[in-house]
Scaffold this motif. Structure first.
Motif, PDB file in Angstrom:
ATOM      1  N   HIS A 275      -1.565   7.119  10.849  1.00 31.16           N
ATOM      2  CA  HIS A 275      -1.924   6.179   9.784  1.00 31.16           C
ATOM      3  C   HIS A 275      -3.298   6.479   9.215  1.00 31.16           C
ATOM      4  CE1 HIS A 275       1.585   3.531  10.025  1.00 31.16           C
ATOM      5  NE2 HIS A 275       1.573   3.831  11.320  1.00 31.16           N
ATOM      6  N   GLN A 314      -3.483   4.880  16.926  1.00 33.74           N
ATOM      7  CA  GLN A 314      -2.857   4.270  15.757  1.00 33.74           C
ATOM      8  C   GLN A 314      -3.674   3.069  15.304  1.00 33.74           C
ATOM      9  OE1 GLN A 314       1.074   2.711  16.446  1.00 33.74           O
ATOM     10  NE2 GLN A 314       1.699   3.050  14.340  1.00 33.74           N
ATOM     11  N   VAL A 316      -3.601   0.060  12.273  1.00 33.99           N
ATOM     12  CA  VAL A 316      -2.790  -0.582  11.239  1.00 33.99           C
ATOM     13  C   VAL A 316      -3.532  -1.811  10.738  1.00 33.99           C
ATOM     14  CG1 VAL A 316      -0.592  -1.676  10.704  1.00 33.99           C
ATOM     15  CG2 VAL A 316      -0.655   0.241  12.307  1.00 33.99           C
ATOM     16  N   ARG A 317      -3.726  -1.853   9.417  1.00 28.76           N
ATOM     17  CA  ARG A 317      -4.374  -3.022   8.809  1.00 28.76           C
ATOM     18  C   ARG A 317      -3.302  -3.936   8.244  1.00 28.76           C
ATOM     19  NH1 ARG A 317      -8.801  -3.018   3.856  1.00 28.76           N
ATOM     20  NH2 ARG A 317      -9.327  -5.246   3.990  1.00 28.76           N
ATOM     21  N   ASP A 318      -3.408  -5.227   8.573  1.00 35.88           N
ATOM     22  CA  ASP A 318      -2.431  -6.212   8.111  1.00 35.88           C
ATOM     23  C   ASP A 318      -3.179  -7.305   7.349  1.00 35.88           C
ATOM     24  OD1 ASP A 318      -0.344  -7.906   7.660  1.00 35.88           O
ATOM     25  OD2 ASP A 318       0.193  -8.208   9.771  1.00 35.88           O
ATOM     26  N   PRO A 319      -3.348  -7.135   6.018  1.00 32.10           N
ATOM     27  CA  PRO A 319      -4.102  -8.147   5.253  1.00 32.10           C
ATOM     28  C   PRO A 319      -3.443  -9.516   5.291  1.00 32.10           C
ATOM     29  CG  PRO A 319      -3.856  -6.095   4.004  1.00 32.10           C
ATOM     30  CD  PRO A 319      -2.941  -5.996   5.187  1.00 32.10           C
ATOM     31  N   ALA A 320      -2.108  -9.558   5.366  1.00 32.64           N
ATOM     32  CA  ALA A 320      -1.426 -10.860   5.377  1.00 32.64           C
ATOM     33  C   ALA A 320      -1.812 -11.661   6.609  1.00 32.64           C
ATOM     34  CB  ALA A 320       0.090 -10.648   5.317  1.00 32.64           C
ATOM     35  N   ALA A 321      -1.889 -10.987   7.755  1.00 31.17           N
ATOM     36  CA  ALA A 321      -2.279 -11.664   8.992  1.00 31.17           C
ATOM     37  C   ALA A 321      -3.783 -11.729   9.150  1.00 31.17           C
ATOM     38  CB  ALA A 321      -1.655 -10.958  10.191  1.00 31.17           C
ATOM     39  N   GLU A 323      -5.854  -9.234  10.005  1.00 32.85           N
ATOM     40  CA  GLU A 323      -6.278  -8.557  11.223  1.00 32.85           C
ATOM     41  C   GLU A 323      -6.016  -7.061  11.119  1.00 32.85           C
ATOM     42  OE1 GLU A 323      -3.835 -10.499  14.117  1.00 32.85           O
ATOM     43  OE2 GLU A 323      -2.218  -9.017  13.939  1.00 32.85           O
ATOM     44  N   ILE A 324      -6.673  -6.332  11.975  1.00 30.72           N
ATOM     45  CA  ILE A 324      -6.444  -4.903  12.142  1.00 30.72           C
ATOM     46  C   ILE A 324      -6.053  -4.668  13.598  1.00 30.72           C
ATOM     47  CG2 ILE A 324      -8.882  -4.445  12.585  1.00 30.72           C
ATOM     48  CD1 ILE A 324      -8.470  -1.673  11.340  1.00 30.72           C
ATOM     49  N   VAL A 325      -5.053  -3.831  13.799  1.00 33.73           N
ATOM     50  CA  VAL A 325      -4.544  -3.551  15.136  1.00 33.73           C
ATOM     51  C   VAL A 325      -4.835  -2.088  15.452  1.00 33.73           C
ATOM     52  CG1 VAL A 325      -2.530  -3.502  16.643  1.00 33.73           C
ATOM     53  CG2 VAL A 325      -2.717  -5.255  14.872  1.00 33.73           C
ATOM     54  N   ARG A 378      -6.286  -6.461  18.783  1.00 35.58           N
ATOM     55  CA  ARG A 378      -6.159  -7.105  17.485  1.00 35.58           C
ATOM     56  C   ARG A 378      -7.496  -7.719  17.127  1.00 35.58           C
ATOM     57  NH1 ARG A 378      -2.353 -11.482  18.620  1.00 35.58           N
ATOM     58  NH2 ARG A 378      -2.854 -12.077  16.477  1.00 35.58           N
TER      59      ARG A 378
END
Length: 520
Positions: A275, A314, A316-321, A323-325, A378
């Motif tokens: 990613h 890995q 992963v950015r999750d703007p909806a949540a 947070e970044i994992v 997270r």
């Protein structure tokens, strides 16, 4: 009050013990007479004394029960005192600290039993029977009581060990958290010190700017001095907070995850970054450094515990949540790879969890189904926001595993306490059977020798022609000889216990000889 309650409990225990031991004695005494009745009646006060001694002298109670049983039967096999033997056998093992006194008692019984059977001409079978009765009615309960005592001791010691180890683990975890906080303080020093240095540099430029008035240049000078003083104070504070055994940082303060992965790959670690680019530029500073530390710690653990294994990083950015994992997973160590370096304090993940928590995130870690290990964090995309998530169940502690192993050892010893008497019994049975076979083979009287015997011959002359062994008593159902006659029985045929030659003596001479046959 407490002492009275304890005393009352001990008295009730002694009373129940006495009643349990005397119940068979009372049943037998109702139909006994003569000497046996007196022995049974003497058992009531003697067993009461043994019960009163209780925990202090359980071996004395066992000796009393054994003595009363021997007074009734040299073979120790009596229904009157079987309960007393079993009870005090168990209590001796349960309430006696060491095994040596009981072992000496059992050995003394074996020697004394052999002497008694020899002095009373009871025969070797009586001694074998007494040993077998002692084994099953006393030694087996003693073993059960002893291992019950050991089990309680190990459980109590195990819980004490568990409590101590839990306290030590908490102390180690606290030290790891403090160390991680000192590292965070170092990171803040690196970033704030840089910013303060820039402020001082710009204030110095303003101080010498000819376009400013004297008042503004003086204010710029004060600003430069304040920035320098703040930098010095920050350095002093961070020096106090930093743990003395923390190694100096070897990575650049502003190094990102990409550069960290490249350095790990250059050192020989098989790392795959998925990613693409990493933490976004607008990630809060605490979260950004936490992402870096998660990857750094996970790569370090992979290189240490699974050398040669492939590692996958890995992000992963999750703007909806919001947070970044970040997750780092390594596979199992290759079969032909070098052995893992096990010299680890085991506190890296504890400190990492503290850093992630302070950044508002949640850290999870544990073994993967394929035999590898994974670390995942997270973290919030916005400063001041803390994520809420269920923490993974903590693995069983070392103290719990040690306690489980201790219980397993005790259970194994309890099994041994059953198998050992069985093995001893089998040995006694083999010895008994072999001795029986041998004595029966050498107790057969030749018919011609029997026919040559004459009434009135001296006993010494008769016995000089007899086999080396006699039968162990007459055949079943044979009437007893007249009073005053001393009779010996010899076999008619090998391994035939239904008939026998009977030779009776009185005053040192042979007074009767006949062939007797079992009536049953």
């Amino acid at each position: 009050m407490i002492r009275w309650i304890r005393h009352g409990g001990a008295a009730r225990t002694a009373l129940l013990l006495w009643l349990a031991a005397c119940a068979p004695v009372l049943l037998k005494a109702t139909s006994a007479s003569g000497r046996d009745l007196w022995v049974l009646l003497a058992g009531f006060p003697l067993l009461a004394g043994a019960a009163a001694l209780g925990r202090t002298r359980p071996l004395v109670g066992l000796a009393i029960a054994v003595g009363l049983s021997l007074a009734l039967n040299l073979e120790l096999f009596t229904s009157s005192y079987w309960a007393a033997l079993a009870l005090w056998g168990y209590l001796t093992g349960r309430w006696t600290a060491g095994a040596r006194p009981a072992l000496w008692f059992f050995a003394a019984f074996a020697v004394a039993g052999a002497l008694l059977t020899w002095l009373t001409d009871a025969g070797v079978w009586a001694w074998f029977t007494a040993l077998t009765t002692l084994l099953f009615n006393v030694v087996v309960p003693w073993l059960l009581g002893r291992y019950r005592r050991q089990y309680d001791h190990l459980v109590r010691a195990g819980w004490e060990l568990a409590d101590r180890m839990e306290r030590e683990q908490r102390a180690v975890a606290d030290r790891a958290r403090l160390r991680e906080r000192s590292r965070i303080a170092g990171d803040m020093h690196d970033s704030l010190g840089h910013d303060l240095a820039l402020i001082a540099l710009r204030a110095g430029a303003l101080q010498v700017d000819p376009e400013l008035s004297d008042r503004h240049r003086a204010a710029a000078a004060e600003l430069r001095e304040a920035a320098a003083a703040a930098t010095s104070q920050l350095r002093d504070i961070i020096g106090v907070l930093r743990a003395g055994d923390d190694p100096a940082p070897t990575a650049p303060a502003d190094e990102g995850v990409g550069a960290l992965v490249e350095r790990a790959r250059a050192s020989g670690l098989a790392v795959e970054l998925q990613h693409g680019e990493l933490s976004p530029p607008d990630l809060p500073p605490m979260a950004d450094r936490a992402v870096y530390r998660v990857v750094q710690e996970a790569l370090t653990n992979a290189a240490k515990h699974a050398p040669g294994a492939a590692v996958r990083v890995q992000l992963v950015r999750d703007p909806a949540a919001g947070e970044i994992v970040v997750s780092v997973a390594n596979g199992p160590r290759p079969a032909g790879g070098s052995p893992p370096d096990l010299a680890s304090g085991g506190n890296g993940l504890v400190g990492l969890d503290e850093r992630v928590r302070l950044a508002g995130g949640v850290l999870t870690h544990g073994p993967s189904p394929d035999g590898g290990f994974g670390v995942s964090a997270r973290l919030p995309l916005t400063a001041g926001v803390a994520l809420v998530a269920e923490r993974a169940a903590a693995p069983s502690s070392t103290s719990a595993r040690e306690l489980a192993r201790a219980r397993q050892r005790v259970r194994r010893r309890l099994v041994e306490s059953i198998t050992v008497p069985l093995v001893v019994t089998a040995g006694l049975a083999v010895l008994w059977g072999g001795f029986t076979f041998y004595t029966q083979y050498h107790s057969v009287l030749d018919r011609r020798t029997y026919d040559r015997l004459e009434i009135g011959e001296p006993r010494a002359d008769v016995e000089s022609r007899m086999p080396p062994y006699t039968m162990d008593g007459p055949p079943d159902g044979v009437a007893a000889p007249p009073k005053g006659w001393d009779c010996a029985y010899y076999g008619v045929r090998r391994y035939d216990g239904r008939s026998a030659y009977r030779l009776c003596f009185t005053d040192g001479r042979l007074v009767a000889k006949d062939v007797v046959t079992s009536r049953e």
